[in-house]
Design an enzyme around this catalytic site. Structure first.
Site, PDB file in Angstrom:
ATOM      1  CB  CYS A   1      87.571  10.290  35.135  1.00 20.30           C
ATOM      2  SG  CYS A   1      86.215  10.054  33.978  1.00 20.30           S
TER       3      CYS A   1
ATOM      4  CB  CYS B   1      89.537  14.253  35.498  1.00 22.25           C
ATOM      5  SG  CYS B   1      89.070  15.583  34.383  1.00 22.25           S
TER       6      CYS B   1
ATOM      7  CB  CYS C   1      82.655  16.850  34.285  1.00 20.78           C
ATOM      8  SG  CYS C   1      82.533  15.265  33.425  1.00 20.78           S
TER       9      CYS C   1
END
Ligand code: SAM
Ligand code: SF4
Length: 351
Positions: free
Chosen positions: A78, A81, A74
């Site tokens: 975040c 996550c 990714c």
């Protein structure tokens, strides 16, 4: 003399009766072989392992809706996550197609591509080819994607938009500072600007638009009613931040989600604040754990019931029926959370 004749007569009658009975039985078992199996069970010694397997088989869930996380890589970070970059593995496309075909044969109607960020690998080409394959070749009623939206380009819609039913973009806040704090951003680029751009492309290329939000410590007091209403998605999924050992908690995890967790009461308060939004679909931690069928990058089902992601064997090695026994998937919970909804864009009125 008379009594001997009577006895002989009865014996003859009895043997005729046995013959008729045997003939009827033989006749039935030729027509219905499964009855022969059943009668075998009554005369043969019962094999407990076989009985267990039969019982298991009859309870096997149908993979009607599958979430395929084909990559863990990714471009965002975040902090909460729960599907992290533990490997960089992605199956060769022909293997992935083979697995999707197996799932279709087992009853799959909806596929959702997720990750990691699904638009990252081969700049969205791998994803596009799978989307087209699922719609064109497998003729699945519903093909969808969950993405952070940052890597999508308009030419992707031009090439593959017609094969896609639903695109869900994750957005946890309309405040850029909050997005930065969460890690829902790449550098200083605006996540909300990306969201607005993708929303317009969905209108233009007739793809149903959805929003996913994770409710966590940093957005739990926000009121998103106005912005969400303006964007008018077909669905707004609101998740309570979930902790998964080995992903965002525990020793070997790549994230620490504890500081993002909100209580059930806080989550309820958030829902209450947004109750005017009719298309809001809430998903508490309990609902999320056992009502999703998750396939990882090796096409292994992940069982989340114990608070971690326990993998099955790959469907490419043992087939769907055996692998799904270890998925932890609860079909009843899936139906209860409204997992089966209008999921084909042909059945939606897209604006
Ligand atoms: C793992 S992401 C992958 C797809 C894409 N990268 C994205 O963020 O949309 C899939 C969905 O799970 C959500 N999610 C991630 N971590 C979560 C957590 N700890 N609890 C609840 N939902 C989570 C994301 O917000 C996203 O909607
Ligand atoms: S939740 Fe965030 S970090 Fe995780 S895969 Fe999606 S965008 Fe990437």
């Amino acid at each position: 003399m008379f009594s001997t004749q009577v006895v002989l007569c009865i014996q003859l009658w009895m043997s005729n009766l046995q013959l008729i009975y045997a003939t009827i039985l033989a006749w039935i078992t030729v027509i219905y072989p499964q009855i022969q199996g059943a009668s075998k069970f009554s005369t043969e010694k019962v094999n407990p392992a076989k009985v267990k397997l039969e019982t298991k088989r009859s309870r096997t869930a149908t993979p009607s809706s599958v979430n395929y996380h084909f990559t863990r890589q990714c471009n965002y970070k975040c902090g909460f996550c729960f599907h992290t970059a533990k490997t960089s593995f992605v199956l060769p496309i022909e293997e992935a197609k083979k697995g999707l075909q197996l799932l279709k044969k087992s009853g799959m109607e909806k596929i959702n591509f997720s990750g990691g960020e699904p638009f990252l690998h081969e700049r969205g080409e791998f994803l596009g080819k799978l989307v087209k394959y699922c719609k064109d070749d497998l003729q699945l009623p519903s093909v969808s994607i969950v993405s952070n939206g940052s890597m999508i380009r308009e030419n992707w819609f031009q090439k593959y938009g017609e094969y896609l039913d639903i695109l869900a973009i994750s957005c946890d806040s309309f405040d850029e500072d909050t997005n930065q704090t969460i890690g829902r951003a790449q550098g200083k680029k605006s996540h909300v600007d990306n969201l607005l751009k993708v929303r317009e492309w969905c209108r233009q290329y007739k793809v149903a638009f959805k929003i996913n939000s994770v409710i966590n410590t940093f957005n739990v007091d926000e009121d998103m009613t106005e912005k969400i209403t303006e964007l008018n998605p077909v669905r707004w999924k609101v998740f309570q931040c979930l902790v998964i050992d080995g992903e965002n908690a525990g020793q070997d995890s790549l994230r620490e989600a504890e500081r993002f967790v909100v209580s059930d009461q806080q989550f309820q308060d958030f829902l209450e604040r947004h109750k005017s939004i009719s298309f809001l679909v809430p998903e508490s931690n309990q609902k999320m754990r056992d009502s999703y069928l998750i396939l990882d990058e090796y096409m292994r089902f992940l069982d989340c019931r114990a608070g971690r992601k326990d993998p099955s064997k790959s469907i490419l090695d043992v087939g769907v029926e055996e692998a799904i026994q270890f998925s932890g998937f609860d079909e009843k919970m899936f139906l209860k959370r409204g997992g089966k909804y209008v999921w084909s864009k042909a059945d939606m009125r897209l604006e």
